[in-house]
Design an enzyme around this catalytic site. Structure first.
Site, PDB file in Angstrom:
ATOM      1  N   HIS A  17      -6.559  -3.468  -3.240  1.00  0.00           N
ATOM      2  CA  HIS A  17      -7.614  -2.501  -2.911  1.00  0.00           C
ATOM      3  C   HIS A  17      -8.376  -2.092  -4.171  1.00  0.00           C
ATOM      4  CE1 HIS A  17      -6.893  -1.848   1.323  1.00  0.00           C
ATOM      5  NE2 HIS A  17      -5.614  -1.566   1.122  1.00  0.00           N
TER       6      HIS A  17
ATOM      7  N   HIS B   7      -0.591  -5.311  -2.210  1.00  0.00           N
ATOM      8  CA  HIS B   7      -1.545  -4.819  -1.208  1.00  0.00           C
ATOM      9  C   HIS B   7      -2.390  -3.690  -1.798  1.00  0.00           C
ATOM     10  CE1 HIS B   7      -2.498  -3.445   3.077  1.00  0.00           C
ATOM     11  NE2 HIS B   7      -2.897  -2.428   2.331  1.00  0.00           N
ATOM     12  N   GLU B   8      -1.728  -2.721  -2.427  1.00  0.00           N
ATOM     13  CA  GLU B   8      -2.452  -1.571  -2.976  1.00  0.00           C
ATOM     14  C   GLU B   8      -3.273  -1.953  -4.205  1.00  0.00           C
ATOM     15  OE1 GLU B   8      -2.700   0.750  -0.986  1.00  0.00           O
ATOM     16  OE2 GLU B   8      -0.926   0.459   0.242  1.00  0.00           O
TER      17      GLU B   8
END
Length: 165
Positions: free
Chosen positions: A77, A73-74
């Site tokens: 980004h 998820h990170e």
């Protein structure tokens, strides 16, 4: 931070970067990784710094979910920022990286038990219900820096005098 978990986190991060490099046919720098997020957040991506910060307590309590979901998820980004520039944090570009590149469902929030990291909360009331406010918001009310209102009845919230946790 546990050395073995830290090593696994770096491995997952490197695997995500490798998948992104293959998908976008370009190279990406390996992000730095720290374990200094506090509170209820699982992780944070710092786009301009190319840095990922994780919550060490939640990571220790939920290692598999961090390795399978939070770290991708990170990283997504960072990849979305490096490929597309400034875009909505969980917009279609980020979702595309998560689902098409990393093959991970594009969930925007976690569902971890946060009891071990939850700070103090205080009970506030309006005309129709009660709300728990964090210590940060409670202190802003006490310092007269903020007024919070109910989302249903729009009345301002007032402190009941009760500390919940």
């Amino acid at each position: 931070m546990d050395i073995e978990l830290s090593y696994k986190a770096k491995q997952v991060m490197a695997n995500c970067i490798a998948m992104a490099e293959q998908a976008f046919k370009r190279s990406f720098p390996i992000p730095s990784l720290t374990f200094n997020v506090r509170g209820k957040a699982a992780g944070k991506a710092y786009l301009q710094l190319n840095e990922i910060r994780l919550n060490p307590k939640l990571f220790k309590e939920n290692p598999q979910a961090f390795l399978k979901e939070v770290i991708p998820h990170e990283v997504a980004h960072l990849i979305a920022y490096q490929v597309y520039g400034r875009v909505r944090p969980h917009g279609k570009e980020w979702q595309g990286v998560m689902e098409a590149v990393f093959k991970v469902p594009a969930k925007t929030t976690h569902s971890f038990d946060v009891a071990s990291v939850q700070g103090k909360t205080f009970e506030y009331r309006c005309g129709c219900m009660t709300y728990p406010l964090s210590i940060r918001r409670h202190n802003k009310v006490l310092r007269k820096e903020a007024v919070y209102s109910c989302q249903k009845c729009r009345q301002p919230l007032s402190f009941t005098g009760t500390q919940l946790s």
